[in-house]
Motif scaffolding. Structure first.
Motif, mmCIF file in Angstrom:
data_model
loop_
_atom_site.group_PDB
_atom_site.id
_atom_site.type_symbol
_atom_site.label_atom_id
_atom_site.label_comp_id
_atom_site.label_asym_id
_atom_site.label_seq_id
_atom_site.Cartn_x
_atom_site.Cartn_y
_atom_site.Cartn_z
ATOM 1 N N THR A 1 -2.161 -2.295 7.221
ATOM 2 C CA THR A 1 -1.796 -3.159 6.094
ATOM 3 C C THR A 1 -0.461 -3.837 6.352
ATOM 4 O O THR A 1 -0.293 -5.039 6.113
ATOM 5 C CB THR A 1 -1.737 -2.350 4.786
ATOM 6 O OG1 THR A 1 -3.016 -1.755 4.543
ATOM 7 C CG2 THR A 1 -1.368 -3.242 3.612
ATOM 8 N N TYR B 1 0.858 -1.192 0.000
ATOM 9 C CA TYR B 1 0.000 0.000 0.000
ATOM 10 C C TYR B 1 0.882 1.227 0.000
ATOM 11 O O TYR B 1 1.935 1.256 0.665
ATOM 12 C CB TYR B 1 -0.905 0.020 1.239
ATOM 13 C CG TYR B 1 -1.599 1.356 1.459
ATOM 14 C CD1 TYR B 1 -2.745 1.684 0.734
ATOM 15 C CD2 TYR B 1 -1.093 2.285 2.371
ATOM 16 C CE1 TYR B 1 -3.367 2.917 0.923
ATOM 17 C CE2 TYR B 1 -1.715 3.507 2.572
ATOM 18 C CZ TYR B 1 -2.850 3.826 1.837
ATOM 19 O OH TYR B 1 -3.464 5.038 2.012
ATOM 20 N N THR C 1 -4.189 3.271 7.405
ATOM 21 C CA THR C 1 -4.190 2.189 6.410
ATOM 22 C C THR C 1 -2.793 1.607 6.228
ATOM 23 O O THR C 1 -2.620 0.386 6.132
ATOM 24 C CB THR C 1 -4.728 2.690 5.063
ATOM 25 O OG1 THR C 1 -6.031 3.239 5.254
ATOM 26 C CG2 THR C 1 -4.800 1.558 4.051
ATOM 27 N N THR D 1 4.700 -1.077 3.537
ATOM 28 C CA THR D 1 3.818 -0.013 3.066
ATOM 29 C C THR D 1 4.610 1.290 3.058
ATOM 30 O O THR D 1 5.669 1.395 3.687
ATOM 31 C CB THR D 1 2.577 0.137 3.949
ATOM 32 O OG1 THR D 1 2.987 0.433 5.299
ATOM 33 C CG2 THR D 1 1.741 -1.141 3.950
#
Length: 577
Positions: free
Chosen positions: A147, A127, A143, A155
């Motif tokens: 993630t 991500y 997020t 990420t």
């Protein structure tokens, strides 16, 4: 004055369990690092090279299971993170990269050090969020954290300086990442699996990284089925120890009875492995079941008769009570005997090692395994260190072994060991380094280890060549080229940089030198071991194309005037000495 976006980002990371951030400060990143300084609870680990820092972070995150942060400034700084993020993605390490970015008013104007983070990081992360205003900051940061932790991978948060310093318009709630869920296939699929196991007269197991938390469950299954248990390199540390059913590894690093066991069984259970060398997996007559948490792994290496999504531990816990215990041990005993026979071959240069110069790497690795602590952590550079570690470093309940096993990057071992030492202070951390890898990345940050007095033991296999690449060229039928180079006396270099240096040239001194290195606790150690450049390893199964290529290469080397090298290669690998 209220807190800014960067302040709250670090608070969210702290609540998620982040303890360390590895990186180098720089212009676009300065507001972010200034907020880290104010935070005071997350340690900043300044390194000399961002790639060194991210490799250190990968081992830290993989071994602890906690998220670890890396950072680099805009442009050149973040590009140095790429290789380590790919490693984190392949090895399943929860890494969160904070990427410095140009100010929002400069985006898409070809400003100095500007790059498009979406295009650049697309391959290397699960991500990416570019924080272009304070209103979406909380959602992007949240997020990225969840993630990384839940999906176990890298990420990226791309953070422009002007957004980082803007006043935050959100408050931080508790951020507790969920524990890793346990799940198994549906009952209907479990019934299919049970019938296949019951119908098979002989069963072999081949396990990988997905067996990390399932050692006992795999052993219980093998005990009930009298199954032979092989494993990938990533599965070795989880399945080799305390396993009376172990038959070794397959592949070009392979040893023991694993290859024949998985090819001669009626049923092969592939447990949590994405083994990337399909030429070593069976086709045709052997039925195959694969169990993995990641559905993308199922069937992409070999055709399957049954594909099941689930974690290995929960699936086997459900399977074992359903199956009938076997009494016939002939299949298992045959492949255990083959494994014992192969171990005798492996022991030749270990037993003869004290009398052979240059030092045999088998002897060096086996001696290291004997001397290292029961909870030692080993890290191996890609190349010949992997060969000797796979075959001669013995696993244990608390021992760990890590490398760039799926990405295959050079120069990972020393930074991996450094990150592990920060995560587990005082625990033995040992890096088996190639001389090429050590000079590529480890030398500069040896100063980082010295500055922190980190007791990392780095053992350099000094053979003045890219040894594994040489073997690859020979297997392809080529005359080795571009793989030889001159090295320094790394022990003297280490001493000049403030580390302890040990030059190891005499085979009779191996045990004494390694004992001295492992006992040193005042800072890093560099053992410069001059090893035999002609040492090879013969896998338990050699594919025809490999044997053909190697034979062709030997012939070409003779015709090109390299008879001496061919004679030495033969002499030093057929137990003539």
């Amino acid at each position: 004055m209220g807190r800014n976006v960067a302040d709250l980002m670090w608070e969210m990371l702290e609540k998620a369990g982040v303890e360390r951030c590895y990186g180098i400060v720089g212009d676009a990143l300065n507001p972010v690092v200034d907020a880290l300084h104010r935070n005071g609870h997350i340690e900043f680990v300044h390194v000399r090279h961002e790639e060194y820092g991210v490799f250190a972070a990968v081992a830290d995150a993989y071994l602890t299971g906690k998220p670890v942060v890396v950072c680099g400034t805009a442009g050149p700084g973040v590009t140095h993170l790429f290789n380590g993020l790919m490693d984190a993605k392949k090895e399943g390490a929860p890494i969160i990269a904070i990427a410095g970015d140009v100010e929002t008013k400069l985006m898409d104007t070809a400003a100095i050090e500007e790059l498009n983070p979406y295009k650049f990081f697309e391959t290397a992360c699960l991500y990416l969020g570019r924080v272009v205003n304070r209103e979406q900051a909380r959602a992007v940061i949240n997020t990225a954290i969840l993630t990384a932790v839940v999906d176990r991978g890298p990420t990226v948060i791309s953070m422009p300086g002007d957004v980082a310093t803007s006043e935050a318009d959100f408050r931080i709630q508790e951020l507790t990442p969920p524990a890793k869920p346990l799940y198994r296939p549906a009952d209907a699929d479990m019934e299919k699996l049970t019938r296949m196991v019951e119908d098979a007269k002989t069963v072999a197991i081949f396990g990988g990284e997905g067996c990390r938390d399932a050692h006992d469950e795999v052993i219980n299954l093998a005990a009930k089925l009298k199954a032979a248990v092989g494993y990938s390199f990533r599965g070795k540390q989880w399945l080799e120890h305390d396993n009376p059913y172990a038959v070794g590894m397959t592949g070009l690093l392979g040893y023991g009875g694993a290859y024949k066991a998985i090819h001669e069984a009626d049923l092969l259970l592939l447990l949590g492995t994405d083994f990337p060398f399909p030429e070593f997996l069976p086709n045709g007559d052997v039925k195959k079941v694969q169990i993995d948490r990641n559905a993308k792994h199922l069937g992409r290496r070999t055709a399957l008769d049954l594909a099941l999504v689930g974690d290995v531990k929960s699936t086997l816990e459900s399977l074992v009570p359903r199956i009938t215990e076997r009494k016939d041990t002939r299949f298992l005993e045959r492949h255990l005997a083959e494994t014992r026979d192969f171990e005798e071959l492996l022991s030749h240069y270990v037993e003869k090692g004290p009398g052979i110069k240059p030092i045999r790497p088998e002897f060096l690795a086996a001696t290291l395994s004997d001397l290292a602590a029961p909870d030692a952590m080993f890290f191996v550079d890609t190349g010949t260190p992997c060969i000797w570690a796979a075959r001669h470093i013995k696993g244990g309940y608390k021992r760990r072994m890590f490398g760039s096993f799926s990405w295959g990057s050079m120069a990972n071992a020393a930074p991996n060991a450094f990150g592990a030492q920060l995560a587990f202070p005082g625990r033995q951390t040992i890096a088996l380094c190639g001389d090429g890898g050590f000079t590529m990345l480890a030398l500069g940050d040896l100063l980082t280890q010295v500055g922190r007095k980190a007791p990392v033991v780095q053992i350099i296999l000094n053979n003045e060549s890219l040894g594994f690449v040489k073997v690859e060229q020979e297997e392809a039928g080529l005359v080795p080229f571009g793989v030889e180079f001159k090295t320094a006396n790394f022990a003297r270099v280490a001493e000049a940089m403030g580390a302890k240096g040990i030059r190891l040239e005499e085979p009779g001194s191996v045990r004494e030198a390694l004992t001295e290195a492992l006992a040193y606790k005042e800072g890093p150690v560099v053992v410069d071991a001059v090893v035999d450049p002609f040492a090879l390893s013969l896998p338990s199964h050699v594919p025809f194309h490999t044997a053909k290529g190697f034979t062709l290469s030997m012939a070409k080397q003779v015709l090109s005037g390299r008879m001496d090298s061919v004679i030495k290669t033969i002499e030093r690998n057929v137990r003539l000495i």
